[in-house]
Design a protein around this motif. Structure first.
Motif, short mmCIF file in Angstrom:
data_model
loop_
_atom_site.label_atom_id
_atom_site.label_comp_id
_atom_site.label_asym_id
_atom_site.label_seq_id
_atom_site.Cartn_x
_atom_site.Cartn_y
_atom_site.Cartn_z
N LEU A 1 47.26 45.49 -30.44
CA LEU A 1 46.40 45.17 -29.52
C LEU A 1 47.24 45.48 -28.10
O LEU A 1 47.01 46.78 -27.20
CB LEU A 1 45.08 44.67 -29.16
N ARG A 2 48.49 44.34 -28.66
CA ARG A 2 49.61 44.20 -27.56
C ARG A 2 49.81 45.46 -27.60
O ARG A 2 50.47 45.86 -26.29
CB ARG A 2 50.32 42.52 -27.91
N ARG B 1 48.37 48.72 -26.01
CA ARG B 1 48.86 48.38 -24.54
C ARG B 1 49.89 48.74 -24.11
O ARG B 1 50.13 48.91 -22.51
CB ARG B 1 48.25 46.50 -23.89
N GLU B 2 50.99 47.68 -24.53
CA GLU B 2 52.25 48.04 -23.97
C GLU B 2 52.92 49.53 -24.48
O GLU B 2 53.47 49.86 -23.01
CB GLU B 2 53.11 47.24 -24.31
N LEU C 1 43.90 51.83 -27.26
CA LEU C 1 43.56 50.91 -26.96
C LEU C 1 41.91 51.15 -26.13
O LEU C 1 42.01 52.20 -24.72
CB LEU C 1 44.50 49.87 -25.64
N ALA D 1 39.72 49.43 -23.23
CA ALA D 1 40.34 47.90 -22.22
C ALA D 1 38.78 47.18 -22.18
O ALA D 1 38.40 46.15 -21.99
CB ALA D 1 41.35 47.12 -21.76
#
Length: 113
Positions: A24-25, A28-29, A75, A77
């Motif tokens: 997920l990180r 996201r990034e 992602l 969210a």
């Protein structure tokens, strides 16, 4: 989005694993990525990563799109807002506790020896 308890349980179960949180990180990034790009970040076989991606997809935390022979993951969210809603009272609890500690420390005399 209104979810059932089972949906929330799936989200929390998905987030309980460090590999899935790292996926997920990365999404996201770095934005949407093909499976191979994600797999390059982990020391595991691709079928193992695919299992993690399946869990994330079933929890609604990622979506999958086919682009030719590649599967691109993105992602999603929205389910994380429910986690934030659940955590909010605990954040407030700790913020109040720390504020009280800060006030107590401010009232204590400085130790000037």
């Amino acid at each position: 989005m209104v979810t059932t308890g089972a949906d929330e349980d799936r989200v929390f179960a998905a987030l309980a694993n460090g590999t899935r949180r790292e996926v997920l990180r990365l999404l996201r990034e770095r934005g949407p990525q093909p499976v191979q790009s994600l797999a390059d970040h982990f020391d595991m076989r691709r079928p193992s990563l695919s299992e993690h991606l399946r869990v994330l997809r079933e929890a609604g935390l990622v979506s999958e799109e086919r682009a030719g022979r590649q599967r691109i993951y993105r992602l999603e969210a929205a389910p994380l807002a429910e986690v934030q809603d659940w955590l909010h009272p605990y954040e407030r609890f700790w913020r109040d506790r720390l504020k009280g500690l800060g006030e107590l420390l401010d009232r204590m005399p400085d130790d000037e020896t």
